[in-house]
Design an enzyme around this catalytic site. Sequence first.
Site, PDB file in Angstrom:
ATOM      1  N   ASP A   1      11.024  -7.743   7.419  1.00 37.14           N
ATOM      2  CA  ASP A   1      10.848  -6.898   6.320  1.00 37.14           C
ATOM      3  C   ASP A   1      10.443  -5.653   6.988  1.00 37.14           C
ATOM      4  O   ASP A   1      10.017  -4.735   6.324  1.00 37.14           O
ATOM      5  CB  ASP A   1       9.577  -7.360   5.502  1.00 37.14           C
ATOM      6  CG  ASP A   1       8.517  -7.906   6.430  1.00 37.14           C
ATOM      7  OD1 ASP A   1       8.796  -8.626   7.058  1.00 37.14           O
ATOM      8  OD2 ASP A   1       7.426  -7.334   6.543  1.00 37.14           O
TER       9      ASP A   1
ATOM     10  N   ARG B   1      15.167  -2.766   3.359  1.00 35.18           N
ATOM     11  CA  ARG B   1      14.878  -3.512   4.556  1.00 35.18           C
ATOM     12  C   ARG B   1      15.784  -4.696   4.442  1.00 35.18           C
ATOM     13  O   ARG B   1      16.312  -4.972   3.401  1.00 35.18           O
ATOM     14  CB  ARG B   1      13.432  -3.903   4.651  1.00 35.18           C
ATOM     15  CG  ARG B   1      12.552  -2.762   4.661  1.00 35.18           C
ATOM     16  CD  ARG B   1      11.110  -3.064   3.711  1.00 35.18           C
ATOM     17  NE  ARG B   1      10.145  -2.108   3.392  1.00 35.18           N
ATOM     18  CZ  ARG B   1       9.408  -1.555   4.315  1.00 35.18           C
ATOM     19  NH1 ARG B   1       9.153  -1.956   5.630  1.00 35.18           N
ATOM     20  NH2 ARG B   1       8.591  -0.356   4.084  1.00 35.18           N
TER      21      ARG B   1
ATOM     22  N   ARG C   1       0.829  -1.260  -0.033  1.00 34.32           N
ATOM     23  CA  ARG C   1      -0.050  -0.026   0.067  1.00 34.32           C
ATOM     24  C   ARG C   1       0.943   1.494   0.127  1.00 34.32           C
ATOM     25  O   ARG C   1       0.366   2.428   0.552  1.00 34.32           O
ATOM     26  CB  ARG C   1      -0.989  -0.047   1.245  1.00 34.32           C
ATOM     27  CG  ARG C   1      -0.224  -0.143   2.420  1.00 34.32           C
ATOM     28  CD  ARG C   1      -1.294  -0.056   3.816  1.00 34.32           C
ATOM     29  NE  ARG C   1      -0.470  -0.470   4.832  1.00 34.32           N
ATOM     30  CZ  ARG C   1      -1.272  -0.332   6.182  1.00 34.32           C
ATOM     31  NH1 ARG C   1      -2.518   0.098   6.273  1.00 34.32           N
ATOM     32  NH2 ARG C   1      -0.520  -0.357   7.244  1.00 34.32           N
TER      33      ARG C   1
ATOM     34  N   ARG D   1       5.593   9.822   4.276  1.00 34.58           N
ATOM     35  CA  ARG D   1       6.762   9.588   5.118  1.00 34.58           C
ATOM     36  C   ARG D   1       8.055   9.882   4.513  1.00 34.58           C
ATOM     37  O   ARG D   1       8.100   9.600   3.297  1.00 34.58           O
ATOM     38  CB  ARG D   1       6.632   8.153   5.486  1.00 34.58           C
ATOM     39  CG  ARG D   1       5.401   7.727   5.854  1.00 34.58           C
ATOM     40  CD  ARG D   1       5.141   5.937   6.580  1.00 34.58           C
ATOM     41  NE  ARG D   1       5.359   5.081   5.412  1.00 34.58           N
ATOM     42  CZ  ARG D   1       5.133   3.829   5.469  1.00 34.58           C
ATOM     43  NH1 ARG D   1       4.938   3.311   6.693  1.00 34.58           N
ATOM     44  NH2 ARG D   1       5.404   3.046   4.418  1.00 34.58           N
TER      45      ARG D   1
END
Length: 473
Positions: A241, A172, A82, A165
Amino acid sequence: MNLEHHFASLGEAFSSKTLIQPLFEQRLVEFNQALASFLSIDIKSSTTKRILNGEETLSASVSMVYAGHQFGGFSPQLGDGRGVLLGEVKGADGFLYDLHMKGAGPTPYSRRGDGRAVLRSCIREYLASEAMAALSVPSSRALALYDSREAVYRETPEAGAMLLRVAKGHIRFGHFEYFFSQGKQAELDQLIEYCLKHYYPECLAADSPLQSMLVEVVKRTARMIAKWQSVGFQHGVMNTDNFSFTGETIDYGPYGFMEDYEPDWVCNHSDHEGRYAFSRQPGVGLWNLNCLMRCFSKHLERDQLISILQCYEAELQSHYDVLMMKKMGLSKAQNVRDLLPTILTLLAKEKMDYTVFFRLLSHLEVDGFTVLLDEVVDRDSLSHWFDRYQTTRLSEGLVWSKVSHDMLLVNPKFILRNYLAHDAIQAAEQGDYLPFRRLLNVLNQPYSEHPESELLAQRAPEWGRSLEVSCSS
């Protein structure tokens, strides 16, 4: 807004082209002007507005693909289900920062999900990331919050929202696991070179750049978790993750800030086995790093990888010692190790508020101990500990007024208590963002007194102690 697209240039093996899909009647309800100024982003610019609203197509906006160990089990392909990486912008410090929009709609990695975020989760992440930054914990940041009139279905219909953000990077541990598990050596090498160039350029001059970079990743992760433990933060979902290769706290879901001190506290209602309990976080960090190191088993010898991992415990312990020395107003690590276990055991026994205790301790004068005694039932045990603590501080030759001043700069008065987030969310869902902004104001300056906001420093009421947070949050 001068967007660059370095990650997208890696190619389609690393990501898929994805666009922001605007929500119905979305609107900008909060914007982090200080962060925007640092990134030279002008929200009043019509072009910036169109990009962030999804009205202007970005040819290089992508969603990332990665894998990950989730609650101990390996998932060979995950990804931004998303989220959309819009690109990178240069900060005032000369470094590049990712702009990443959460809740932007379905992506190739949504796994039959709607790709949306709800207002509840976006507010929780906005508050948490800004609170962590103010507490000097490495973290992603919140730049903009959008709400909408679009219904998003979870357990019940909720208001759809998007959160913009900012982070040094969104790569990751799971990125490396993805290519390693599929035997894609060329892509793994490409990712290594990318990270060296963009995140760890100082390692390029080392005899073994990869080994030097991995040592730094281990140490950054250790320091991050030491800070979690010192401020009483629990991540809730420490999957590989959700672990950043740049050592930042990312992916705020069912997190929590500890109130009553409980070493085995589990904030995530979905974590039935307590895998990610507060006391287990340091061990899980090492477990995750071990998963990461396996990805480089064709690049480095086993002994080299073990040597890299051995940096973790010493770095975490030494950094935690320094943090707790400051919290306790002491100058010697051994004194912290002598005094801290006893007081933490007593805090757990008394179910005393972790943040309140250290704030009260910061205010103490030589003879001003009564206020802390009034917080406990077992006054004798606390008095005995305080006698030891007082003797230790005096033996270090510290000036108490100076020590108190310095302690107040590291022991916050305000933390993001779950019930405060709950109140802010409920008001925002009714269109009232004033409680959210009031809470954000004190979280941005958690060490200040804020006499006008004294209620926001109080312990949770009885109803607020039983609130549950799950992965859907």
